[in-house]
Motif scaffolding. Sequence first.
Motif, PDB file in Angstrom:
ATOM      1  N   ILE A   2       0.839  -1.203   0.000  1.00 49.81           N
ATOM      2  CA  ILE A   2       0.000   0.000   0.000  1.00 49.81           C
ATOM      3  C   ILE A   2       0.872   1.251   0.000  1.00 49.81           C
ATOM      4  O   ILE A   2       0.576   2.229  -0.684  1.00 49.81           O
ATOM      5  CB  ILE A   2      -0.939  -0.006   1.223  1.00 49.81           C
ATOM      6  CG1 ILE A   2      -1.922  -1.157   1.133  1.00 49.81           C
ATOM      7  CG2 ILE A   2      -1.685   1.307   1.354  1.00 49.81           C
ATOM      8  CD1 ILE A   2      -2.933  -1.039   0.036  1.00 49.81           C
ATOM      9  N   ARG A   3       1.967   1.207   0.763  1.00 49.52           N
ATOM     10  CA  ARG A   3       2.882   2.358   0.788  1.00 49.52           C
ATOM     11  C   ARG A   3       3.430   2.633  -0.594  1.00 49.52           C
ATOM     12  O   ARG A   3       3.544   3.785  -1.008  1.00 49.52           O
ATOM     13  CB  ARG A   3       4.034   2.102   1.751  1.00 49.52           C
ATOM     14  CG  ARG A   3       3.637   2.207   3.173  1.00 49.52           C
ATOM     15  CD  ARG A   3       4.860   2.110   4.043  1.00 49.52           C
ATOM     16  NE  ARG A   3       4.503   1.375   5.250  1.00 49.52           N
ATOM     17  CZ  ARG A   3       5.338   0.775   6.035  1.00 49.52           C
ATOM     18  NH1 ARG A   3       6.612   0.776   5.751  1.00 49.52           N
ATOM     19  NH2 ARG A   3       4.926   0.148   7.095  1.00 49.52           N
ATOM     20  N   LEU A   4       3.800   1.583  -1.298  1.00 49.76           N
ATOM     21  CA  LEU A   4       4.346   1.745  -2.649  1.00 49.76           C
ATOM     22  C   LEU A   4       3.305   2.372  -3.571  1.00 49.76           C
ATOM     23  O   LEU A   4       3.628   3.255  -4.376  1.00 49.76           O
ATOM     24  CB  LEU A   4       4.799   0.395  -3.193  1.00 49.76           C
ATOM     25  CG  LEU A   4       5.463   0.424  -4.574  1.00 49.76           C
ATOM     26  CD1 LEU A   4       6.755   1.226  -4.504  1.00 49.76           C
ATOM     27  CD2 LEU A   4       5.726  -0.968  -5.062  1.00 49.76           C
ATOM     28  N   ILE A   6       0.972   4.372  -2.751  1.00 48.47           N
ATOM     29  CA  ILE A   6       0.770   5.773  -2.380  1.00 48.47           C
ATOM     30  C   ILE A   6       2.006   6.614  -2.694  1.00 48.47           C
ATOM     31  O   ILE A   6       1.893   7.711  -3.236  1.00 48.47           O
ATOM     32  CB  ILE A   6       0.407   5.876  -0.879  1.00 48.47           C
ATOM     33  CG1 ILE A   6      -0.965   5.240  -0.651  1.00 48.47           C
ATOM     34  CG2 ILE A   6       0.413   7.319  -0.419  1.00 48.47           C
ATOM     35  CD1 ILE A   6      -1.322   5.096   0.798  1.00 48.47           C
ATOM     36  N   ILE A   7       3.181   6.098  -2.388  1.00 47.44           N
ATOM     37  CA  ILE A   7       4.413   6.876  -2.527  1.00 47.44           C
ATOM     38  C   ILE A   7       4.850   7.005  -3.984  1.00 47.44           C
ATOM     39  O   ILE A   7       5.323   8.067  -4.395  1.00 47.44           O
ATOM     40  CB  ILE A   7       5.530   6.254  -1.662  1.00 47.44           C
ATOM     41  CG1 ILE A   7       5.173   6.424  -0.190  1.00 47.44           C
ATOM     42  CG2 ILE A   7       6.875   6.881  -1.962  1.00 47.44           C
ATOM     43  CD1 ILE A   7       6.118   5.736   0.759  1.00 47.44           C
TER      44      ILE A   7
END
Length: 60
Positions: A2-4, A6-7
């Motif tokens: 999920i971080r990937l 978003i980032i």
Amino acid sequence: MIRLVIILPLFVIAWLLAVKLIRDVKSANVDWTGIAAIVGFIAMAFWLRHVTGMGMNGEW
């Protein structure tokens, strides 16, 4: 994962904005002496604050 998700788009947008800004600055007539003086003044203010400790009240 999920971080990937978003980032990565944020990184791509930041990269595109940086490229556009660099292109615009290269094509514009910019007073680099004035900009360097402003940046130098700000850097000197932070350095003097670090060296002297003035302006630091410990509430960061």
